[in-house]
Design a protein around this motif. Structure first.
Motif, PDB file in Angstrom:
ATOM      1  N   TRP B  65     -51.960   7.413   3.837  1.00 51.17           N
ATOM      2  CA  TRP B  65     -51.089   6.580   4.663  1.00 51.17           C
ATOM      3  C   TRP B  65     -50.260   5.644   3.833  1.00 51.17           C
ATOM      4  O   TRP B  65     -50.610   5.300   2.718  1.00 51.17           O
ATOM      5  N   ASN B  67     -47.615   2.015   4.313  1.00 50.86           N
ATOM      6  CA  ASN B  67     -47.120   0.929   5.146  1.00 50.86           C
ATOM      7  C   ASN B  67     -45.835   0.424   4.504  1.00 50.86           C
ATOM      8  O   ASN B  67     -45.842  -0.026   3.363  1.00 50.86           O
TER       9      ASN B  67
ATOM     10  N   GLU C  64     -44.232  -2.416  -0.286  1.00 48.20           N
ATOM     11  CA  GLU C  64     -44.297  -1.070   0.270  1.00 48.20           C
ATOM     12  C   GLU C  64     -45.436  -0.399  -0.478  1.00 48.20           C
ATOM     13  O   GLU C  64     -45.460  -0.399  -1.718  1.00 48.20           O
ATOM     14  N   TRP C  65     -46.384   0.142   0.250  1.00 48.63           N
ATOM     15  CA  TRP C  65     -47.560   0.667  -0.442  1.00 48.63           C
ATOM     16  C   TRP C  65     -48.141   1.863   0.273  1.00 48.63           C
ATOM     17  O   TRP C  65     -47.948   2.040   1.466  1.00 48.63           O
ATOM     18  N   LYS C  66     -48.819   2.678  -0.506  1.00 45.32           N
ATOM     19  CA  LYS C  66     -49.570   3.759   0.115  1.00 45.32           C
ATOM     20  C   LYS C  66     -50.945   3.877  -0.517  1.00 45.32           C
ATOM     21  O   LYS C  66     -51.170   3.470  -1.654  1.00 45.32           O
ATOM     22  N   ASN C  67     -51.841   4.444   0.246  1.00 47.70           N
ATOM     23  CA  ASN C  67     -53.221   4.659  -0.190  1.00 47.70           C
ATOM     24  C   ASN C  67     -53.521   6.141   0.012  1.00 47.70           C
ATOM     25  O   ASN C  67     -53.445   6.650   1.129  1.00 47.70           O
ATOM     26  N   SER C 124     -43.033   5.425  -3.662  1.00 50.16           N
ATOM     27  CA  SER C 124     -41.919   4.982  -2.813  1.00 50.16           C
ATOM     28  C   SER C 124     -42.314   5.156  -1.374  1.00 50.16           C
ATOM     29  O   SER C 124     -42.618   6.223  -0.942  1.00 50.16           O
TER      30      SER C 124
END
Lengths: 124, 124, 124, 124
Positions: B65, B67, C64-67, C124
């Motif tokens: 995911w 954000n 802005e981040w993702k995991n 990104s």
């Protein structure tokens, strides 16, 4: 953040604030207010707490709070869905505008949290 | 936790699952499903993510995911309210019952999350 | 919160900031910086993200981040321990002091997050 | 999750568990154990709580806990860095293996949390 000093609400301001914050209960000296919330699940309680934590950091004003299972529930009901919150402004030993702002935020994101009228709130 | 092996949905099961998960979009090979959610605020997005994280740990099944702020929003609107989620079961290179369970949970706790129909979901 | 306007770093300031933020990589135009972090577990990644979320609300400056799970890991390793973060100041289309503050905070709470040198960060 | 029933620790098992869990204090009846933790900041306390919440969902075993500012601190120190935790297994009115597992996890992720020896833990 703000350069304005945090000050005690005047007696009139406090009286008005307590009138509008129907779900909150002041202590005898009216130096703090408490509310007990009950959610459908731990998940819902935790989603709520995560939002309160963010708001507390934004305001630099944190609650004293606990998350427990309800009193008096049947023994096997292991639902940790209760959150007890107490708000005060320690630096001035009483209630400030920040406590009202935080209480209003908490009310706005927990409309569906049932008030447990049968359980006295001895939050601390 | 469970000792039952995680298996691929059959073609029929997958077809039924995709029909009921209206808000989710499969990739071309139908090995994953994605959904884009848009909340009112970062606070609301984060409360949602906190609940998904709990559920993922319970199921031992985590999403990929991100954000971010919405595409195409006016430059000054700095609201990080978008969450893009992709579900798949890596160990079997495709969709399992766990993905359906997680997708249903996500739908159940995000009824008010607007679907951004004007934004293609290139979640990854 | 602050009344001071958010402004672009000057070329000199940006150059110094990039020199001190060794773990961060700017894009070609130097309008943003990215870092990839790898934790021991999803639990550790999530504890980290929870602290970054608090800090972002305090600063009113969100990443802005993702995991996700790491690239190239063996198929059965389902550890969602990677966090990719990109920082920029959208309102001024570039890097400001807030990005440096946030990057320094992230570095300070993630000393043990292994840098994945074998994985290019196309965050990104 | 597990089909094995949750059972009380035997007297011997409980005695061994309490010996190894040096940072935890049982109540008089040895039906629960409590620990007080003190972190550097609310941020650190919250990162910790976020990880405990995940683990509790995984185990389906939740603590009773509160997050407050330390007793006896100078009035102006508004750091909400204390977490008091009580573990018990309600369904069997006592301590089970799950309490030991949770206590060990909490110890493993909070090595740097100072034990407040000058403050008695009346956690509840």
């Amino acid at each position: 953040m703000s350069t304005s000093k945090t000050v005690l609400l005047t007696t009139t301001e406090r009286s008005e604030a307590l009138k509008s914050l129907q779900k909150w209960k002041p202590n005898a000296e009216e130096t703090n207010i408490s509310r007990r919330l009950k959610f459908q699940s731990f998940s819902e309680a935790w989603g709520f707490m995560s939002r309160v934590a963010l708001r507390a950091e934004r305001l630099n004003h944190h609650p004293e709070w606990k998350n427990v299972r309800p009193n008096g529930w049947k023994l096997l009901t292991q639902v940790y869905n209760r959150v007890d919150i107490t708000l005060t402004t320690h630096s001035i030993r009483g209630l400030s505008r920040k406590d009202v702002t935080m209480a209003e935020f908490i009310d706005s994101i927990s409309e569906h949290a049932e008030i447990a009228t049968d359980e006295n709130c001895g939050c601390s």
